[in-house]
Every structure is written in structure tokens, then in C-alpha cells.
Write a protein that holds these residues in place. Structure first.
Motif, short mmCIF file in Angstrom:
data_model
loop_
_atom_site.label_atom_id
_atom_site.label_comp_id
_atom_site.label_asym_id
_atom_site.label_seq_id
_atom_site.Cartn_x
_atom_site.Cartn_y
_atom_site.Cartn_z
N UNK A 179 0.98 -1.26 -0.05
CA UNK A 179 -0.06 0.01 0.00
C UNK A 179 0.90 1.25 0.01
N UNK A 180 2.23 1.25 -0.20
CA UNK A 180 3.02 2.51 -0.45
C UNK A 180 2.64 3.51 -1.16
N UNK A 181 2.84 4.73 -0.91
CA UNK A 181 2.70 6.00 -1.66
C UNK A 181 3.85 6.62 -1.81
N UNK A 182 3.99 7.08 -3.12
CA UNK A 182 5.10 8.15 -3.39
C UNK A 182 4.74 9.54 -2.98
N UNK A 183 3.51 9.71 -2.27
CA UNK A 183 3.20 11.09 -1.91
C UNK A 183 2.97 10.99 -0.60
N UNK A 184 3.70 12.14 0.31
CA UNK A 184 3.52 11.96 1.82
C UNK A 184 4.69 11.01 2.20
N UNK A 211 0.87 4.19 -13.68
CA UNK A 211 1.11 4.93 -12.22
C UNK A 211 -0.03 4.47 -11.16
N UNK A 212 -1.18 3.91 -11.74
CA UNK A 212 -2.09 3.95 -10.62
C UNK A 212 -1.90 3.10 -9.42
N UNK A 213 -0.95 2.18 -9.46
CA UNK A 213 -0.57 1.25 -8.34
C UNK A 213 0.38 2.02 -7.44
N UNK A 214 0.45 3.29 -7.77
CA UNK A 214 1.29 4.42 -6.61
C UNK A 214 2.71 3.61 -6.44
N UNK A 215 3.00 3.52 -5.26
CA UNK A 215 4.25 3.04 -4.83
C UNK A 215 4.57 1.51 -5.69
N UNK A 216 3.62 0.99 -5.51
CA UNK A 216 4.13 -0.35 -6.41
C UNK A 216 4.36 -0.39 -7.60
N UNK A 217 3.65 0.55 -8.42
CA UNK A 217 3.87 0.87 -9.71
C UNK A 217 5.40 1.32 -9.92
#
Length: 240
Positions: free
Chosen positions: A84-89, A134-140
Motif C-alpha cells: 500500500x505504499x505511496x510516493x506522496x507523503x 502509475x495507478x498502483x502508486x508505490x507498487x507501480x
């Protein structure tokens, strides 16, 4: 052409939904030995399968596995995760995911280079259709990074006779996608496509329609992949 016949295959993440098929289908295609590597090695009932402890985030574990696994001719970088990682925050989860999905895969390949060079062997990096979306956020982000690194590996290792291939796939029926309510690939079909592609000498293996369509869409304007960019912004301006 790369071949599974009489090969010695290392599969990381061997206990997972794809991993078990990578192990079994390698043997079906004539592999003489398969090192089934995982953080918690499973018990296998075939003498041709060697259970191997390997944590891709721990270099000492990778090095110990390379010392034990003899004569490897093919490395399947299948180990991966999603948290569930994000590159934002807050980037802590993203950093953790990169350790597995990116740095771990590179470390395994680099550590096994002496064996792969000696055998003029093969590397398969298991990527994703989300390498290009990029919809997978950190995974993508982790898969996009490994896609780029895979292209570099192809160039850098070609002169050593090492064939570097990548596998791209959409949602597949594995434990990682258990919570996804969408049509899914059969993992056996995905692995079959992967091995067919390797034996055909392919560099990039697109296992399903999702991967084929997303790869083709890369030549389109970015709004084609992300139509939300054409909608009004909160300030009332249209994103360009």
C-alpha cells in the motif's frame, strides 16, 4: 536460444502463487534442478527441488544462497510484495517496498552473475502491467524502476552471453490479489507464457491483454493513460 532442458533454475519467492508454477513448470520442461528460494522455505516432495533460504532484502542471505546453489543457469526474480505504499507523503512504506521489488531483484542478479556468466545463462525479472501505469502508486513505481533497470541489464550483460527477459502481467489469481474484485489470469497460464517467451528468445514477454494494451498506450499522449488530467483542477483551471 535459452532453454529449460537440463537447466538449473533459481526461483525467488518460490512459495507464492506464481512461484510454485515457476518451479513445477521448469521441471516439466526438463530442468535438472530447481532451487526453490524463499524467506521461509517450503517442503517439496521432488528430489530435483532444493529448498533454499533466501531473503532478497538481506545481502548476506543472498550471498549464502549463491554459495549453496551450484551451477545456476537461470534466475527467476519472482519475489515481490505490495504494502500500500505511496510516493506522496510519508515515504517509509515506499522505501521498504523498493528494498524488495527493486534493490532485492538487482542484488540477486548481481550476486549470481559469476554462475550466469559461466553458463551464458538467463535472467527473468517478473514485472507488471503496472510498470507502465502509475495507478498502483508505490507498487507501480517499484516496477517501473525495475523495468528501466532491466533494460540496462540487457545491454550491460548481453556481451557476457546472458539473456535478460522481463515478464509483464495484469491481475493474476495469487494471494497478492486476493482482495481485488476483477477478472484475473490463471497463474499457470502466465508462467507458461513466460517460459514460452524465454525459449523463443524474447526480451519482453507480455502475458495478457492488459500488458499488451498498456505497452501500446505508451506512445500516446499522457492524457490517454490518465484521462483525469483533462478534468478541471480544484482551482477551476483545466490541467494541460
Amino acid at each position: 536460444m535459452p532453454t529449460l532442458a537440463d537447466s538449473v533454475v533459481l526461483v525467488t519467492g518460490a512459495n507464492g502463487g506464481l512461484g510454485r508454477h515457476f518451479v513445477s513448470q521448469a521441471l516439466e520442461r526438463g530442468a535438472s534442478r530447481v532451487y526453490a528460494a524463499a524467506r521461509k522455505p517450503a517442503v517439496w516432495d521432488d528430489p530435483r527441488i532444493v529448498a533454499l533460504h533466501l531473503d532478497v532484502t538481506d545481502h548476506e542471505s543472498v550471498r549464502a544462497a549463491a554459495d549453496r546453489a551450484e551451477g545456476v543457469t537461470m534466475v527467476i526474480n519472482n519475489a515481490g510484495g505490495s504494502n500500500g505504499a505511496s510516493v506522496v507523503g510519508d515515504l517509509s512504506a515506499a522505501r521498504e517496498l523498493f528494498e524488495t521489488n527493486f534493490w532485492g531483484a538487482l542484488d540477486v542478479t548481481n550476486t549470481f552473475l559469476p554462475a550466469l556468466s559461466a553458463s551464458r545463462g538467463t535472467v527473468l525479472n517478473v514485472l507488471s502491467a503496472l510498470s507502465w501505469w502509475g495507478v498502483g502508486d508505490g507498487y507501480s513505481a517499484t516496477k517501473a524502476a525495475l523495468w528501466s533497470a532491466t533494460n540496462t541489464q540487457r545491454i550491460a550483460l548481453h556481451g557476457r552471453g546472458i539473456h535478460v527477459a522481463s515478464l509483464h502481467l495484469g491481475y493474476t489469481d495469487t494471494p497478492m490479489t486476493a482482495g481485488v474484485d476483477a477478472p484475473k489470469n490463471d497463474p499457470a497460464d502466465v508462467v507458461r507464457s513466460a517460459y514460452d517467451g524465454i525459449e523463443a528468445g524474447m526480451f519482453e514477454i507480455l502475458a495478457d491483454r492488459a500488458s499488451i494494451d498498456l505497452k501500446a498506450a505508451l506512445s500516446q499522449p499522457v492524457e490517454a493513460l490518465y484521462p483525469q488530467l483533462s478534468t478541471a483542477t480544484p482551482a477551476g483551471r483545466v490541467a494541460r
